[in-house]
Design a protein around this motif. Structure first.
Motif, PDB file in Angstrom:
ATOM      1  N   GLU A 184      11.363   1.354  -0.104  1.00  0.00           N
ATOM      2  CA  GLU A 184      12.582   0.640  -0.501  1.00  0.00           C
ATOM      3  C   GLU A 184      13.024  -0.338   0.606  1.00  0.00           C
ATOM      4  O   GLU A 184      13.305  -1.522   0.344  1.00  0.00           O
ATOM      5  CB  GLU A 184      13.669   1.698  -0.748  1.00  0.00           C
ATOM      6  N   LEU A 185      13.035   0.137   1.850  1.00  0.00           N
ATOM      7  CA  LEU A 185      13.465  -0.697   2.984  1.00  0.00           C
ATOM      8  C   LEU A 185      12.462  -1.816   3.269  1.00  0.00           C
ATOM      9  O   LEU A 185      12.847  -2.935   3.616  1.00  0.00           O
ATOM     10  CB  LEU A 185      13.659   0.163   4.233  1.00  0.00           C
ATOM     11  N   LEU A 186      11.188  -1.510   3.138  1.00  0.00           N
ATOM     12  CA  LEU A 186      10.139  -2.508   3.398  1.00  0.00           C
ATOM     13  C   LEU A 186      10.206  -3.641   2.380  1.00  0.00           C
ATOM     14  O   LEU A 186      10.064  -4.822   2.739  1.00  0.00           O
ATOM     15  CB  LEU A 186       8.754  -1.840   3.375  1.00  0.00           C
ATOM     16  N   LYS A 187      10.425  -3.286   1.126  1.00  0.00           N
ATOM     17  CA  LYS A 187      10.559  -4.333   0.092  1.00  0.00           C
ATOM     18  C   LYS A 187      11.790  -5.195   0.372  1.00  0.00           C
ATOM     19  O   LYS A 187      11.754  -6.419   0.239  1.00  0.00           O
ATOM     20  CB  LYS A 187      10.644  -3.689  -1.295  1.00  0.00           C
ATOM     21  N   ALA A 188      12.873  -4.550   0.796  1.00  0.00           N
ATOM     22  CA  ALA A 188      14.096  -5.290   1.108  1.00  0.00           C
ATOM     23  C   ALA A 188      13.888  -6.235   2.288  1.00  0.00           C
ATOM     24  O   ALA A 188      14.513  -7.299   2.374  1.00  0.00           O
ATOM     25  CB  ALA A 188      15.235  -4.316   1.405  1.00  0.00           C
ATOM     26  N   ALA A 189      12.978  -5.841   3.190  1.00  0.00           N
ATOM     27  CA  ALA A 189      12.702  -6.651   4.382  1.00  0.00           C
ATOM     28  C   ALA A 189      11.714  -7.787   4.101  1.00  0.00           C
ATOM     29  O   ALA A 189      11.400  -8.573   4.994  1.00  0.00           O
ATOM     30  CB  ALA A 189      12.170  -5.762   5.500  1.00  0.00           C
ATOM     31  N   GLY A 190      11.205  -7.833   2.863  1.00  0.00           N
ATOM     32  CA  GLY A 190      10.340  -8.947   2.492  1.00  0.00           C
ATOM     33  C   GLY A 190       8.861  -8.633   2.389  1.00  0.00           C
ATOM     34  O   GLY A 190       8.035  -9.555   2.334  1.00  0.00           O
ATOM     35  N   ALA A 191       8.503  -7.355   2.347  1.00  0.00           N
ATOM     36  CA  ALA A 191       7.089  -7.018   2.167  1.00  0.00           C
ATOM     37  C   ALA A 191       6.591  -7.576   0.835  1.00  0.00           C
ATOM     38  O   ALA A 191       7.283  -7.493  -0.178  1.00  0.00           O
ATOM     39  CB  ALA A 191       6.897  -5.502   2.178  1.00  0.00           C
ATOM     40  N   LYS A 192       5.381  -8.183   0.854  1.00  0.00           N
ATOM     41  CA  LYS A 192       4.806  -8.700  -0.387  1.00  0.00           C
ATOM     42  C   LYS A 192       4.540  -7.566  -1.360  1.00  0.00           C
ATOM     43  O   LYS A 192       4.766  -7.687  -2.566  1.00  0.00           O
ATOM     44  CB  LYS A 192       3.495  -9.439  -0.085  1.00  0.00           C
ATOM     45  N   ARG A 193       4.031  -6.465  -0.802  1.00  0.00           N
ATOM     46  CA  ARG A 193       3.793  -5.266  -1.617  1.00  0.00           C
ATOM     47  C   ARG A 193       4.008  -4.036  -0.751  1.00  0.00           C
ATOM     48  O   ARG A 193       3.712  -4.033   0.437  1.00  0.00           O
ATOM     49  CB  ARG A 193       2.369  -5.250  -2.179  1.00  0.00           C
ATOM     50  N   ALA A 194       4.511  -2.986  -1.368  1.00  0.00           N
ATOM     51  CA  ALA A 194       4.608  -1.676  -0.722  1.00  0.00           C
ATOM     52  C   ALA A 194       4.361  -0.672  -1.833  1.00  0.00           C
ATOM     53  O   ALA A 194       5.241  -0.375  -2.624  1.00  0.00           O
ATOM     54  CB  ALA A 194       5.969  -1.475  -0.082  1.00  0.00           C
ATOM     55  N   MET A 195       3.099  -0.233  -1.923  1.00  0.00           N
ATOM     56  CA  MET A 195       2.697   0.528  -3.112  1.00  0.00           C
ATOM     57  C   MET A 195       2.103   1.887  -2.736  1.00  0.00           C
ATOM     58  O   MET A 195       1.284   1.986  -1.811  1.00  0.00           O
ATOM     59  CB  MET A 195       1.674  -0.269  -3.924  1.00  0.00           C
ATOM     60  N   PRO A 196       2.525   2.939  -3.443  1.00  0.00           N
ATOM     61  CA  PRO A 196       1.971   4.268  -3.179  1.00  0.00           C
ATOM     62  C   PRO A 196       0.459   4.296  -3.415  1.00  0.00           C
ATOM     63  O   PRO A 196      -0.055   3.583  -4.286  1.00  0.00           O
ATOM     64  CB  PRO A 196       2.690   5.156  -4.203  1.00  0.00           C
ATOM     65  N   LEU A 197      -0.249   5.105  -2.630  1.00  0.00           N
ATOM     66  CA  LEU A 197      -1.698   5.258  -2.764  1.00  0.00           C
ATOM     67  C   LEU A 197      -2.019   6.599  -3.416  1.00  0.00           C
ATOM     68  O   LEU A 197      -1.308   7.579  -3.209  1.00  0.00           O
ATOM     69  CB  LEU A 197      -2.366   5.186  -1.379  1.00  0.00           C
ATOM     70  N   PRO A 198      -3.112   6.644  -4.196  1.00  0.00           N
ATOM     71  CA  PRO A 198      -3.470   7.888  -4.892  1.00  0.00           C
ATOM     72  C   PRO A 198      -4.193   8.869  -3.967  1.00  0.00           C
ATOM     73  O   PRO A 198      -5.386   9.115  -4.110  1.00  0.00           O
ATOM     74  CB  PRO A 198      -4.384   7.394  -6.021  1.00  0.00           C
ATOM     75  N   VAL A 199      -3.480   9.406  -2.988  1.00  0.00           N
ATOM     76  CA  VAL A 199      -4.069  10.395  -2.082  1.00  0.00           C
ATOM     77  C   VAL A 199      -3.238  11.669  -2.113  1.00  0.00           C
ATOM     78  O   VAL A 199      -2.087  11.653  -2.541  1.00  0.00           O
ATOM     79  CB  VAL A 199      -4.156   9.874  -0.633  1.00  0.00           C
ATOM     80  N   SER A 200      -3.850  12.744  -1.624  1.00  0.00           N
ATOM     81  CA  SER A 200      -3.245  14.057  -1.824  1.00  0.00           C
ATOM     82  C   SER A 200      -2.584  14.622  -0.579  1.00  0.00           C
ATOM     83  O   SER A 200      -2.056  15.732  -0.606  1.00  0.00           O
ATOM     84  CB  SER A 200      -4.325  15.030  -2.310  1.00  0.00           C
ATOM     85  N   ALA A 201      -2.601  13.883   0.523  1.00  0.00           N
ATOM     86  CA  ALA A 201      -1.970  14.382   1.751  1.00  0.00           C
ATOM     87  C   ALA A 201      -1.637  13.204   2.667  1.00  0.00           C
ATOM     88  O   ALA A 201      -2.259  12.142   2.571  1.00  0.00           O
ATOM     89  CB  ALA A 201      -2.903  15.363   2.468  1.00  0.00           C
ATOM     90  N   PRO A 202      -0.652  13.386   3.567  1.00  0.00           N
ATOM     91  CA  PRO A 202      -0.239  12.299   4.475  1.00  0.00           C
ATOM     92  C   PRO A 202      -1.133  12.239   5.713  1.00  0.00           C
ATOM     93  O   PRO A 202      -0.767  12.709   6.789  1.00  0.00           O
ATOM     94  CB  PRO A 202       1.201  12.681   4.826  1.00  0.00           C
ATOM     95  N   PHE A 203      -2.319  11.667   5.546  1.00  0.00           N
ATOM     96  CA  PHE A 203      -3.316  11.658   6.615  1.00  0.00           C
ATOM     97  C   PHE A 203      -2.837  10.863   7.834  1.00  0.00           C
ATOM     98  O   PHE A 203      -2.117   9.885   7.713  1.00  0.00           O
ATOM     99  CB  PHE A 203      -4.638  11.069   6.112  1.00  0.00           C
ATOM    100  N   HIS A 204      -3.281  11.309   8.996  1.00  0.00           N
ATOM    101  CA  HIS A 204      -3.044  10.623  10.279  1.00  0.00           C
ATOM    102  C   HIS A 204      -1.579  10.594  10.701  1.00  0.00           C
ATOM    103  O   HIS A 204      -1.204   9.803  11.564  1.00  0.00           O
ATOM    104  CB  HIS A 204      -3.646   9.215  10.270  1.00  0.00           C
TER     105      HIS A 204
END
Length: 314
Positions: A184-204
């Motif tokens: 939400e904040l990234l889009k408000a800051a002007g990100a072209k895209r900020a899209m969820p990825l189809p992964v099953s855990a928060p790697f790294h």
């Protein structure tokens, strides 16, 4: 071309697909033989799974990791068998770093196949399914994304920048509510895209520290040797020759950001002008070109792309 100008790179999770390397396997026995070795190490027919299984099963982290490592090692062996030029550097994205270390002679193949299956299990169980998320962010600079993640994390949980893939392309990960807030904040800051990825855990992310502790115990039983070809590591974008330090970097990598931009810049600084991606897909070839437009990026996943790569370096 000069060996000093060539690096081979190895893909990470996301490049797997049913039917990958099918034509290479039919044309070159070394490919299927490599999969047979991995099958012996894990106790199931990996080639059959890759060619005839379900995509959903291939996407399970504990399956994806040994499958991609095996595919990369198979292509590496084929490259050598066909007279491909020995590179001066190797690198891999996340899981691909293990592939690079096998190809550099630092870790035995069978040990690595078992190790990355366990790594996948550790990563999957570190955070319960449904509690973690990742998202790709396009069009903002790195510092801005790091700052916004810190803002989003305040009061909502963990969210961190975890893959610095190319200028303007960063992956964030963490707990679901915090990732949603960051998007939400990234889009408000002007990100072209900020899209969820189809992964099953928060790697790294730092949430992977329990997985790191388990990986450290598993690595204690494995012999790591000095690489015969230097490997550029994700954690700091540098090479390392000491086996103990390599083990420490593999543990740290599981809960640290993948600094792929730094890895590629290190290779370019060392005189690399051509990278060849060993395994399915062209993800790294695309990223590398975005990081440095002067790089030639080839990949090997079929007889035609193998022939093209061999022709290019001769």
């Amino acid at each position: 071309m000069d060996t000093q100008q060539l690096a081979l790179v190895f893909p990470g999770q996301g490049s797997q697909k049913v039917g990958m390397l099918a034509e290479l396997g039919e044309s070159f026995s070394i490919v299927k033989n490599t999969f047979a070795e991995a099958s012996d190490a894990l106790g199931y027919d990996m080639w059959d799974l890759v060619q005839n299984g379900e995509q959903a099963q291939l996407n399970l982290t504990e399956t994806t990791q040994p499958v991609l490592l095996t595919a990369s090692v198979a292509v590496w062996r084929l490259w050598g068998e066909q007279g491909g030029l020995r590179p001066s550097l190797l690198a891999g994205h996340s899981l691909g770093e293990f592939s690079a270390l096998v190809c550099a002679g630092a870790i035995e193949f069978a040990d690595a196949v078992r190790l990355v299956r366990s790594r996948g299990q550790y990563m999957q169980t570190a955070v319960p399914v449904g509690e973690g998320a990742m998202a790709a962010v396009l069009g903002l600079d790195d510092a801005q994304i790091v700052q916004i993640c810190a803002e989003a994390a305040a009061g909502t949980g963990v969210v961190e920048a975890v893959n610095f893939n190319s200028p303007g392309q960063v992956v964030i990960a963490g707990q679901v509510a915090a990732v949603d807030k960051a998007i939400e904040l990234l889009k408000a800051a002007g990100a072209k895209r900020a899209m969820p990825l189809p992964v099953s855990a928060p790697f790294h992310t730092s949430l992977m520290r329990p997985a790191g502790e388990k990986l450290a115990l598993a690595l204690a039983d494995i012999t790591v040797r000095q690489p015969s070809i230097p490997v550029v590591h994700n954690v700091h974008g540098k090479t390392e020759s000491d086996p103990g330090a390599i083990k420490a970097l593999l543990v740290e990598q599981i809960y640290s950001a993948v600094k792929w931009v730094d890895c590629v810049e290190t290779m370019v600084s060392a005189g690399i002008n051509t990278t060849i991606e060993c395994g399915p897909g062209k993800v790294l070839s695309g990223l590398n070109k975005r990081i440095n437009k002067s790089l030639n990026g080839l990949n090997i996943e079929s007889p035609a792309s193998l022939a093209a790569a061999l022709d290019f370096i001769r």
